[in-house]
Design a protein around this motif. Structure first.
Motif, PDB file in Angstrom:
ATOM      1  N   ILE A 421       0.838  -1.206   0.000  1.00 56.40           N
ATOM      2  CA  ILE A 421       0.000   0.000   0.000  1.00 56.40           C
ATOM      3  C   ILE A 421       0.868   1.249   0.000  1.00 56.40           C
ATOM      4  O   ILE A 421       0.627   2.200  -0.765  1.00 56.40           O
ATOM      5  N   PHE A 422       1.892   1.283   0.845  1.00 55.48           N
ATOM      6  CA  PHE A 422       2.772   2.451   0.908  1.00 55.48           C
ATOM      7  C   PHE A 422       3.542   2.618  -0.401  1.00 55.48           C
ATOM      8  O   PHE A 422       3.760   3.750  -0.868  1.00 55.48           O
ATOM      9  N   THR A 423       3.960   1.520  -1.008  1.00 52.82           N
ATOM     10  CA  THR A 423       4.676   1.608  -2.275  1.00 52.82           C
ATOM     11  C   THR A 423       3.787   2.217  -3.353  1.00 52.82           C
ATOM     12  O   THR A 423       4.219   3.085  -4.123  1.00 52.82           O
ATOM     13  N   PHE A 424       2.534   1.795  -3.401  1.00 59.18           N
ATOM     14  CA  PHE A 424       1.618   2.347  -4.384  1.00 59.18           C
ATOM     15  C   PHE A 424       1.334   3.820  -4.126  1.00 59.18           C
ATOM     16  O   PHE A 424       1.065   4.583  -5.057  1.00 59.18           O
ATOM     17  N   ALA A 425       1.381   4.249  -2.885  1.00 57.13           N
ATOM     18  CA  ALA A 425       1.200   5.668  -2.583  1.00 57.13           C
ATOM     19  C   ALA A 425       2.328   6.496  -3.199  1.00 57.13           C
ATOM     20  O   ALA A 425       2.091   7.575  -3.766  1.00 57.13           O
ATOM     21  N   PHE A 426       3.560   6.007  -3.104  1.00 61.33           N
ATOM     22  CA  PHE A 426       4.677   6.708  -3.757  1.00 61.33           C
ATOM     23  C   PHE A 426       4.466   6.750  -5.261  1.00 61.33           C
ATOM     24  O   PHE A 426       4.681   7.787  -5.908  1.00 61.33           O
ATOM     25  N   TRP A 427       4.065   5.629  -5.848  1.00 62.99           N
ATOM     26  CA  TRP A 427       3.874   5.580  -7.295  1.00 62.99           C
ATOM     27  C   TRP A 427       2.782   6.542  -7.750  1.00 62.99           C
ATOM     28  O   TRP A 427       2.817   7.068  -8.856  1.00 62.99           O
ATOM     29  N   ALA A 428       1.785   6.769  -6.897  1.00 69.01           N
ATOM     30  CA  ALA A 428       0.693   7.664  -7.253  1.00 69.01           C
ATOM     31  C   ALA A 428       1.142   9.115  -7.305  1.00 69.01           C
ATOM     32  O   ALA A 428       0.477   9.952  -7.919  1.00 69.01           O
ATOM     33  N   LEU A 429       2.290   9.457  -6.689  1.00 69.87           N
ATOM     34  CA  LEU A 429       2.683  10.867  -6.611  1.00 69.87           C
ATOM     35  C   LEU A 429       2.997  11.543  -7.952  1.00 69.87           C
ATOM     36  O   LEU A 429       2.694  12.746  -8.077  1.00 69.87           O
ATOM     37  N   ASP A 431       6.214   8.910  -7.953  1.00 68.09           N
ATOM     38  CA  ASP A 431       7.600   8.895  -7.506  1.00 68.09           C
ATOM     39  C   ASP A 431       8.081   7.442  -7.478  1.00 68.09           C
ATOM     40  O   ASP A 431       7.669   6.668  -6.616  1.00 68.09           O
ATOM     41  N   THR A 432       8.902   7.088  -8.448  1.00 67.85           N
ATOM     42  CA  THR A 432       9.475   5.734  -8.448  1.00 67.85           C
ATOM     43  C   THR A 432      10.868   5.714  -7.833  1.00 67.85           C
ATOM     44  O   THR A 432      11.401   4.641  -7.566  1.00 67.85           O
ATOM     45  N   ARG A 433      11.414   6.896  -7.620  1.00 67.87           N
ATOM     46  CA  ARG A 433      12.771   6.966  -7.068  1.00 67.87           C
ATOM     47  C   ARG A 433      12.816   6.489  -5.625  1.00 67.87           C
ATOM     48  O   ARG A 433      13.665   5.664  -5.248  1.00 67.87           O
ATOM     49  N   MET A 434      11.904   6.998  -4.797  1.00 62.61           N
ATOM     50  CA  MET A 434      11.951   6.666  -3.383  1.00 62.61           C
ATOM     51  C   MET A 434      11.685   5.183  -3.120  1.00 62.61           C
ATOM     52  O   MET A 434      12.403   4.555  -2.329  1.00 62.61           O
ATOM     53  N   PRO A 435      10.658   4.564  -3.750  1.00 62.36           N
ATOM     54  CA  PRO A 435      10.491   3.123  -3.541  1.00 62.36           C
ATOM     55  C   PRO A 435      11.714   2.320  -3.961  1.00 62.36           C
ATOM     56  O   PRO A 435      12.051   1.313  -3.318  1.00 62.36           O
ATOM     57  N   TYR A 474       9.336  -7.058   4.986  1.00 62.82           N
ATOM     58  CA  TYR A 474       8.082  -6.325   4.774  1.00 62.82           C
ATOM     59  C   TYR A 474       7.838  -5.329   5.903  1.00 62.82           C
ATOM     60  O   TYR A 474       7.387  -4.195   5.658  1.00 62.82           O
ATOM     61  N   ILE A 475       8.126  -5.738   7.127  1.00 59.22           N
ATOM     62  CA  ILE A 475       7.971  -4.814   8.262  1.00 59.22           C
ATOM     63  C   ILE A 475       8.907  -3.621   8.091  1.00 59.22           C
ATOM     64  O   ILE A 475       8.510  -2.462   8.281  1.00 59.22           O
ATOM     65  N   ALA A 476      10.151  -3.891   7.733  1.00 62.63           N
ATOM     66  CA  ALA A 476      11.117  -2.803   7.526  1.00 62.63           C
ATOM     67  C   ALA A 476      10.640  -1.869   6.414  1.00 62.63           C
ATOM     68  O   ALA A 476      10.725  -0.640   6.545  1.00 62.63           O
ATOM     69  N   ALA A 477      10.132  -2.441   5.321  1.00 66.30           N
ATOM     70  CA  ALA A 477       9.663  -1.623   4.199  1.00 66.30           C
ATOM     71  C   ALA A 477       8.509  -0.722   4.614  1.00 66.30           C
ATOM     72  O   ALA A 477       8.453   0.464   4.242  1.00 66.30           O
ATOM     73  N   ALA A 478       7.561  -1.257   5.386  1.00 64.50           N
ATOM     74  CA  ALA A 478       6.405  -0.473   5.815  1.00 64.50           C
ATOM     75  C   ALA A 478       6.824   0.678   6.727  1.00 64.50           C
ATOM     76  O   ALA A 478       6.353   1.818   6.567  1.00 64.50           O
TER      77      ALA A 478
END
Length: 573
Positions: A421-429, A431-435, A474-478
């Protein structure tokens, strides 16, 4: 940031992912622009689209799971199925390099914007994109087929010549999946950005049905018996590999009529400069970094899993268990994410970050609350679930190797969904750099944990250990993603999330205790009795679900009480 066996556009690839079944996350909902209905109407539309996709995803992933059961029944859960799973990952990862991750993170948001601003509704842009993709995918497919032995050497470990030869033979038959998966994904994106969801959600069912039929034919002709890699005939290899390829071909064919229905006409366009390749390259470059890092993680994973002996859980069992996680994630989380992706993209483009943050927080809380009882069932009922689902045909008697992997994997379900979910939030901006940057330490952490498990434990624990590495990463990524999102979109409701997480944890622990008590009181050993396993799944699942629901209502977990209230109102009517 997933670590599973990917399968491109099947109901289970899954979007991001999809193993024999994995996770390609494709699809969007209608865009919201300045002429959109008021927020409450738009919200209802998103909820309606989520419901439509949840139903389609349920049937699609259900048939995808049946497909996996048929493959397992035909060839078992060990060496031959390990070879099949390893061969299938090769075209899926080549596809991910070329298009898979870029599609959701780059192409969908760009198609949404061009749909809004271009006088022709983005028709010419989509035609150019399809032309370029078809050419690139075609060339890549030919090159991949020629390089099949090298690709096998990268993924198949050191399990002997017969095993490597089987992986190569299967991979050469299945590598054209690269081309057809790409077409399927792009057509689905075009349809979704035009508000058409039915065909993309239902076409993968055709894929699954074809492979199910191929496996049924295999069982009829060759029998459901365990064989070694060197004992398969050319006919058996052709039926397994060719049937898998035919499935994706039929899937693409099923999508084509829907293009005409939405008014899209295929036309070859070679003026690629009009695509804005510089922008796509900038965004896609970071996505390529993301995919490369994931690919390194998968290469390590497959090489470790392919170190197992004949009766230890390897790629096939890991794949089957990861599929169970992806089914729950796909039916619940992906349906919500794909409906909200264009909505969040539109909000980000208009600077409405408050709305985007509210959608993000609500999605995380809802997904957590709904997935928690499923995770408890996976953990507590691991033995009977393994028997009921996988103890058939050539895999009979192998449930004992599957259950420990499922028990550990249950811990990864919710962290996986939240990280996505958080990764898709970045993509929606967008922003593919931060993920991509976040993914580097996350995958390194996963690899470190998995290598340590390989070094410290026996091979019988290997697949379970790989799942532990997944859960930790996954925990670290979130956590990292949540911290880095806040400066971009403002407060994302961490307090509300923590409050919901705490209540969900209490309800889940209560359901776990009741489930364990029920399992202790029921007589017999599910691993030795399929009928008893079914009874334990039904009674144990009902006890866990009922306890969780009761505690959720008592604790006033809003995400659960609202759903219950809606059902009561509808039943009352």
């Amino acid at each position: 940031m997933a670590s599973g066996l990917y399968r491109s556009a099947n109901a289970m690839p899954d979007g991001v992912p999809p193993p024999q079944d994995g996770a390609t996350l494709i699809g969007t909902s209608p865009i919201i622009d300045s002429t959109s209905p008021p927020p409450e109407t738009a919200e209802g539309s998103a909820a309606g689209n989520s419901a439509i996709m949840a139903i389609g995803s349920l049937v699609s992933r259900g048939t995808g799971f049946l497909r996996t059961l048929m493959v397992t029944a035909a060839i078992g859960t060990f060496a031959v199925n390990d070879a099949y799973a390893t061969a299938l990952i090769i075209p899926q990862m080549v596809y991910e390099f070329l298009l898979g991750g870029v599609l959701t993170s780059v192409v969908v948001p760009v198609l949404v914007r061009r749909r809004k601003v271009d006088p022709d509704g983005g028709q010419a842009y989509a035609q150019r994109l399809l032309t370029l993709a078809a050419l690139a995918l075609g060339v890549a497919t030919v090159l991949a087929i020629a390089a099949a032995p090298l690709l096998t050497a990268i993924y198949a470990g050191n399990r002997g010549d017969e095993y490597h030869n089987l992986v190569t033979d299967l991979a050469q038959l299945m590598l054209p999946i690269i081309f057809f998966s790409g077409l399927s994904a792009l057509i689905a994106a075009v349809l979704n950005t035009r508000g058409h969801f039915a065909a993309p959600m239902w076409a993968p069912i055709l894929n699954n049905l074809v492979i199910i039929a191929a496996c049924a034919l295999y069982i009829v002709v060759y029998g459901a018996k365990l064989v070694e890699p060197g004992d398969l005939s050319r006919g058996q290899i052709l039926l397994l590999g060719g049937g898998t390829l035919l499935g994706i071909v039929v899937q693409v064919t099923g999508l084509v009529p829907a293009l005409r229905k939405v008014g899209f006409r295929w036309r070859w366009r070679f003026d690629f400069r009009a695509l804005g390749l510089r922008e796509l390259g900038r965004l896609g470059g970071w996505m390529l970094c993301y995919v490369v890092v994931n690919s390194i993680g998968l290469i390590v994973l497959f090489n470790l899993l392919n170190q197992v002996d004949k009766k230890s859980a390897g790629p096939a069992i890991y794949n089957n268990v990861f599929l169970l996680l992806m089914m729950a994630h796909g039916i619940i989380a992906v349906s919500i994410i794909t409906a909200l992706m264009p909505r969040m993209s539109s909000a980000a483009a208009d600077g409405r970050f408050g709305e985007m943050a509210a959608d993000l927080s609500r999605t995380v809380r809802t997904v957590t609350a709904v997935l928690a009882p499923i995770a408890v069932c996976y953990a507590v009922l691991a033995d009977p679930i393994s028997v009921v689902l996988f103890d058939y045909g050539a895999a009979q008697g192998d449930a004992g190797a599957i259950a420990p992997v499922l028990l550990v994997a249950a811990l990864a379900l919710i962290p996986f969904s939240i990280s996505q979910i958080f990764t898709f939030a970045f993509w929606a901006l967008p922003d593919t750099r931060m993920p991509a940057l976040i993914n580097i330490p996350v995958v390194l952490l996963r690899i470190l944990v998995q290598v340590l498990v390989f070094a410290a434990f026996s091979l019988s624990f290997l697949a379970s250990g790989m799942m532990i590495g997944n859960a930790v990463s996954y925990i670290a990524a979130a956590v990292i993603s949540a911290r880095l999102l806040r400066p971009r979109i403002g407060r994302i409701g961490i307090g509300a999330m923590v409050n919901t997480f705490g209540r969900v944890l209490v309800a889940a622990l209560g359901a776990t205790l009741v489930g364990v008590l029920v399992m202790v009181l029921l007589p017999g050993d599910a691993l030795g009795n399929q009928l008893l396993g079914f009874v334990e799944v039904v009674i144990g699942g009902a006890a866990i679900g009922g306890t969780y629901l009761g505690l959720a209502m008592l604790l006033r977990i809003r995400e659960i009480t609202e759903v219950v209230g809606m059902l009561r109102r509808r039943l009352g009517r």
